[in-house]
Scaffold this motif. Structure first.
Motif, mmCIF file in Angstrom:
data_model
loop_
_atom_site.group_PDB
_atom_site.id
_atom_site.type_symbol
_atom_site.label_atom_id
_atom_site.label_comp_id
_atom_site.label_asym_id
_atom_site.label_seq_id
_atom_site.Cartn_x
_atom_site.Cartn_y
_atom_site.Cartn_z
ATOM 1 N N ARG A 201 -7.248 -9.439 7.328
ATOM 2 C CA ARG A 201 -8.097 -8.244 7.439
ATOM 3 C C ARG A 201 -7.267 -7.015 7.813
ATOM 4 O O ARG A 201 -7.466 -5.915 7.263
ATOM 5 C CB ARG A 201 -9.183 -8.477 8.481
ATOM 6 C CG ARG A 201 -10.229 -9.507 8.087
ATOM 7 C CD ARG A 201 -11.442 -9.402 8.987
ATOM 8 N NE ARG A 201 -12.334 -10.540 8.822
ATOM 9 C CZ ARG A 201 -12.365 -11.590 9.620
ATOM 10 N NH1 ARG A 201 -11.544 -11.661 10.658
ATOM 11 N NH2 ARG A 201 -13.208 -12.589 9.398
ATOM 12 N N MET A 204 -5.285 -5.844 4.818
ATOM 13 C CA MET A 204 -6.145 -5.170 3.863
ATOM 14 C C MET A 204 -6.512 -3.765 4.338
ATOM 15 O O MET A 204 -6.515 -2.798 3.556
ATOM 16 C CB MET A 204 -7.417 -5.989 3.644
ATOM 17 C CG MET A 204 -8.359 -5.421 2.585
ATOM 18 S SD MET A 204 -7.609 -5.377 0.945
ATOM 19 C CE MET A 204 -7.512 -7.132 0.609
ATOM 20 N N ALA A 205 -6.773 -3.606 5.649
ATOM 21 C CA ALA A 205 -7.116 -2.288 6.187
ATOM 22 C C ALA A 205 -5.933 -1.326 6.087
ATOM 23 O O ALA A 205 -6.094 -0.153 5.747
ATOM 24 C CB ALA A 205 -7.562 -2.432 7.636
ATOM 25 N N SER A 206 -4.719 -1.839 6.335
ATOM 26 C CA SER A 206 -3.543 -0.967 6.241
ATOM 27 C C SER A 206 -3.294 -0.539 4.805
ATOM 28 O O SER A 206 -2.897 0.599 4.526
ATOM 29 C CB SER A 206 -2.322 -1.704 6.791
ATOM 30 O OG SER A 206 -2.058 -2.873 6.032
ATOM 31 N N VAL A 207 -3.572 -1.443 3.853
ATOM 32 C CA VAL A 207 -3.402 -1.075 2.443
ATOM 33 C C VAL A 207 -4.399 -0.015 2.038
ATOM 34 O O VAL A 207 -4.072 0.955 1.347
ATOM 35 C CB VAL A 207 -3.550 -2.333 1.560
ATOM 36 C CG1 VAL A 207 -3.628 -1.951 0.092
ATOM 37 C CG2 VAL A 207 -2.383 -3.267 1.779
ATOM 38 N N LEU A 208 -5.641 -0.180 2.483
ATOM 39 C CA LEU A 208 -6.661 0.808 2.137
ATOM 40 C C LEU A 208 -6.386 2.157 2.778
ATOM 41 O O LEU A 208 -6.628 3.220 2.188
ATOM 42 C CB LEU A 208 -8.048 0.293 2.554
ATOM 43 C CG LEU A 208 -8.563 -0.929 1.777
ATOM 44 C CD1 LEU A 208 -9.887 -1.395 2.363
ATOM 45 C CD2 LEU A 208 -8.726 -0.593 0.303
ATOM 46 N N SER A 209 -5.861 2.157 4.011
ATOM 47 C CA SER A 209 -5.569 3.419 4.689
ATOM 48 C C SER A 209 -4.369 4.130 4.069
ATOM 49 O O SER A 209 -4.262 5.360 4.132
ATOM 50 C CB SER A 209 -5.305 3.164 6.175
ATOM 51 O OG SER A 209 -4.167 2.320 6.329
ATOM 52 N N VAL A 211 -3.745 4.308 0.866
ATOM 53 C CA VAL A 211 -4.100 4.889 -0.425
ATOM 54 C C VAL A 211 -4.406 6.367 -0.223
ATOM 55 O O VAL A 211 -5.163 6.740 0.674
ATOM 56 C CB VAL A 211 -5.312 4.160 -1.007
ATOM 57 C CG1 VAL A 211 -5.762 4.809 -2.310
ATOM 58 C CG2 VAL A 211 -4.971 2.696 -1.239
ATOM 59 N N HIS A 216 -9.411 8.554 -4.140
ATOM 60 C CA HIS A 216 -10.857 8.382 -3.858
ATOM 61 C C HIS A 216 -11.486 9.764 -3.811
ATOM 62 O O HIS A 216 -11.652 10.335 -2.734
ATOM 63 C CB HIS A 216 -11.074 7.647 -2.541
ATOM 64 C CG HIS A 216 -10.426 6.294 -2.530
ATOM 65 N ND1 HIS A 216 -11.003 5.193 -3.109
ATOM 66 C CD2 HIS A 216 -9.231 5.876 -2.001
ATOM 67 C CE1 HIS A 216 -10.215 4.148 -2.953
ATOM 68 N NE2 HIS A 216 -9.121 4.554 -2.285
#
Length: 223
Positions: A201, A204-209, A211, A216
């Motif tokens: 988790r 995944m959060a670090s990857v999304l942050s 971007v 987006h």
């Protein structure tokens, strides 16, 4: 020479026959051959085989019209004729019917043979996969057996450290210790899985942050 032979023959006949018998040949029967014996069917003394159409047919076949039997009376009635025809169709089929039955039987045997061949071909096609699955299952069973053996050796080593060198694996203390260690192993396994999920988790959060915001775009609110 003849006298001793005659005495021997007389004694032999006395031994083999219970009473003296004269050697003679009966004359052939000459009386009663020109008459026809036809018993009265209404007489109680008449035998059963001397009654009925079968005996009359025998008389007619032996003596002909001299027997006094009407040949039309020997012919079966319509009901009897139907029964005879039915029996002949059931037990004495015609040549065409027998050929049709043989042909149908040959077709059935050929169909069964083809189905068996298809089944064998399908099983042979599945054979490599079945062999591979069998080998994998056997390999997993051997690995499971090795793991179980290693686990027992490890538990036995822990028990020796805790209770001393001489410890019986069938004792109550050893069984209780095994249960406690299994509970601890399950807790550790759950903790490891929980930690792995948390790390996934977080990654995944670090990857999304990471971007960029351009990837987006903000929604366009029309006025």
């Amino acid at each position: 020479m003849a006298l001793p032979m005659q005495r021997c023959w007389t004694r032999l006949r006395a031994l083999t026959l219970p009473w003296p018998a004269a050697g003679y040949h009966a004359r052939p029967r000459t009386w009663g051959l020109d008459t026809i014996y036809k018993p009265d069917p209404n007489d109680p003394a008449t035998k059963e085989w001397h009654k009925g159409p079968a005996y009359e047919a025998k008389l007619y076949g032996r003596h002909g019209s001299a027997s006094g039997v009407r040949p039309e009376s020997l012919w079966p009635s319509p009901e009897q004729l139907k029964a005879i025809e039915k029996e002949e169709k059931e037990w004495y089929p015609s040549l065409q019917e027998m050929l049709e039955r043989l042909e149908a039987k040959d077709k059935e045997m050929l169909q069964k043979k083809r189905e068996r061949e298809r089944l064998i071909a399908a099983n042979m096609a599945k054979m490599p996969k079945m062999v591979e699955e069998w080998r994998r299952a056997k390999k997993e069973a051997r690995q499971k057996e090795r793991d179980e053996k290693a686990r027992k050796e490890r538990l036995l080593a822990l028990a020796r450290e805790k209770f001393g060198v001489h410890v019986d694996s069938r004792s109550t203390k050893f069984q209780e210790m095994v249960k406690e260690l299994e509970k601890e192993e399950k807790k550790k396994a759950k903790a490891v899985k929980r930690k792995q999920r948390e790390e996934e988790r977080a990654a995944m959060a670090s990857v999304l942050s990471a971007v960029p915001a351009a990837a987006h775009p903000a929604p366009d609110h029309k006025t």
